[in-house]
Design an enzyme around this catalytic site. Structure first.
Site, mmCIF file in Angstrom:
data_model
loop_
_atom_site.group_PDB
_atom_site.id
_atom_site.type_symbol
_atom_site.label_atom_id
_atom_site.label_comp_id
_atom_site.label_asym_id
_atom_site.label_seq_id
_atom_site.Cartn_x
_atom_site.Cartn_y
_atom_site.Cartn_z
ATOM 1 N N ARG A 1 0.853 -1.191 0.000
ATOM 2 C CA ARG A 1 0.000 0.000 0.000
ATOM 3 C C ARG A 1 0.887 1.238 0.000
ATOM 4 O O ARG A 1 1.632 1.452 0.961
ATOM 5 C CB ARG A 1 -0.903 0.003 1.231
ATOM 6 C CG ARG A 1 -1.864 1.188 1.349
ATOM 7 C CD ARG A 1 -2.610 1.121 2.685
ATOM 8 N NE ARG A 1 -3.294 -0.142 2.850
ATOM 9 C CZ ARG A 1 -3.793 -0.588 4.010
ATOM 10 N NH1 ARG A 1 -3.660 0.157 5.112
ATOM 11 N NH2 ARG A 1 -4.401 -1.746 4.079
ATOM 12 N N HIS B 1 1.655 -2.029 5.686
ATOM 13 C CA HIS B 1 1.484 -2.398 4.276
ATOM 14 C C HIS B 1 2.485 -1.663 3.378
ATOM 15 O O HIS B 1 2.892 -2.193 2.343
ATOM 16 C CB HIS B 1 0.069 -2.059 3.816
ATOM 17 C CG HIS B 1 -0.976 -3.020 4.270
ATOM 18 N ND1 HIS B 1 -1.332 -4.145 3.549
ATOM 19 C CD2 HIS B 1 -1.766 -3.029 5.374
ATOM 20 C CE1 HIS B 1 -2.295 -4.789 4.176
ATOM 21 N NE2 HIS B 1 -2.588 -4.129 5.301
ATOM 22 N N ASP C 1 -3.660 -8.312 3.353
ATOM 23 C CA ASP C 1 -4.980 -8.614 3.899
ATOM 24 C C ASP C 1 -5.576 -9.714 3.032
ATOM 25 O O ASP C 1 -5.616 -9.580 1.793
ATOM 26 C CB ASP C 1 -5.889 -7.390 3.855
ATOM 27 C CG ASP C 1 -5.378 -6.254 4.725
ATOM 28 O OD1 ASP C 1 -4.626 -6.525 5.686
ATOM 29 O OD2 ASP C 1 -5.733 -5.088 4.439
ATOM 30 N N GLU D 1 -7.214 -7.795 13.680
ATOM 31 C CA GLU D 1 -7.805 -7.957 12.343
ATOM 32 C C GLU D 1 -7.560 -9.378 11.849
ATOM 33 O O GLU D 1 -6.418 -9.741 11.551
ATOM 34 C CB GLU D 1 -7.196 -6.943 11.359
ATOM 35 C CG GLU D 1 -7.443 -5.494 11.738
ATOM 36 C CD GLU D 1 -6.769 -4.512 10.793
ATOM 37 O OE1 GLU D 1 -5.948 -4.953 9.953
ATOM 38 O OE2 GLU D 1 -7.044 -3.308 10.894
ATOM 39 N N HIS E 1 -5.339 -9.699 8.544
ATOM 40 C CA HIS E 1 -4.086 -8.947 8.413
ATOM 41 C C HIS E 1 -2.886 -9.801 8.849
ATOM 42 O O HIS E 1 -2.821 -10.250 9.996
ATOM 43 C CB HIS E 1 -4.197 -7.693 9.286
ATOM 44 C CG HIS E 1 -3.007 -6.789 9.272
ATOM 45 N ND1 HIS E 1 -3.064 -5.499 8.805
ATOM 46 C CD2 HIS E 1 -1.723 -6.974 9.689
ATOM 47 C CE1 HIS E 1 -1.875 -4.925 8.943
ATOM 48 N NE2 HIS E 1 -1.049 -5.807 9.481
#
Length: 274
Positions: A111, A156, A163, A245, A248
């Site tokens: 990301r 990320h 994810d 999460e 994740h």
């Protein structure tokens, strides 16, 4: 007196011309800056599909079906990019899962920092609540930073975090999201949530809710078994789960533990890679 005034006017004219001449390079500087090429991915970054093309990719931030409600900055193509060690770890996990009738499906991988900056701007805009009904129905938007759902940096961006979820094979197609359609809470029963071809994990992806904690005691039965299958398989491959999460995971040790990259998510960022 007249001759002096004429002389002064001449000096002023000359001085103005000199100022204009020296200002020209500064005016041209922005055009030069705009022509600067985009950053490229380091050599140890790869497209996941080049390592394992069987892993399903549903890159949510390249679409409008996410908590922001629009394509996120930096996602120019729906492409999963990771460091090679992280991609190879997923390949090991996928090989094991395929033998059990499952496939991995990634929602997000590398990301860029500009995407994280987009999340921050969105979180600070308290008037933008368009996707609240699905992604954070019970969380006040003013709490997103304090509760840890949004941060100014993301693992990320280091390239070894992803994810993902599990899909039972054969994989069914997932119908497209249409902006403006009615939204359902991400923790609603699977039959009521936005349809996803993944197994039931108890919540949808990116659900801002404590029910998303991997070992939340309210999640039991098949939902808990699915979470533990994902977690156990990925841990054996060298990936570590974020307890808050269920989706994740990060490959350890990270090749770039202290670097937050900002090259765009696109094939061009990887041009020339084998």
């Amino acid at each position: 007196m007249t001759r002096l005034s004429t002389a002064l006017r001449g000096l002023v004219t000359t001085f103005a011309a000199l100022l204009a001449a020296t200002a020209l390079p500064a005016a041209a500087a922005p055009a030069t800056a705009q022509a600067r090429p985009e950053p490229r991915a380091p050599e140890d970054f790869v497209a996941l599909r080049s390592v394992d093309p069987t892993i399903i990719e549903e890159m949510r931030y390249a679409t409008a079906h996410n908590f922001v409600g629009e394509r996120v900055d930096g996602y120019r193509q729906p492409l999963c990019i990771l460091t090679r060690p992280a991609a190879e770890a997923l390949h090991r996990a996928q090989t094991r899962l395929l033998s059990q009738g499952y496939s991995l499906k990634v929602y997000d991988c590398y990301r860029p920092q500009r995407a994280v900056d987009h999340f921050v701007r969105w979180a600070e805009d308290l008037d933008d609540q368009d996707m609240k009904a699905e992604f954070y129905p019970e969380v006040d938007k003013t709490r997103l930073f304090a509760d840890g759902y949004i941060a100014e940096k993301s693992g990320h961006s280091r390239g070894s975090t992803m994810d993902l979820t599990l899909v039972r094979l054969p994989a069914r197609p997932t119908r497209p999201y249409h902006p403006g359609q009615p939204l359902v809470p991400c923790f609603a029963p699977q039959s009521e949530r936005f349809p996803d071809n993944s197994v039931d994990m108890g919540t949808g992806y990116d659900c801002f809710d404590t029910r998303s904690h991997t070992l939340d005691p309210r999640v039991q039965g098949a939902q808990r078994a699915n979470r533990l299958l994902l977690k156990g398989t990925l841990e054996e491959a060298g990936l570590v789960n974020l307890p808050e999460e269920w989706w994740h995971f990060t490959y350890k040790p990270e090749p770039h533990p202290d670097t937050y990259f900002d090259f765009p998510v696109s094939a061009e960022s990887l041009a020339g890679r084998r």
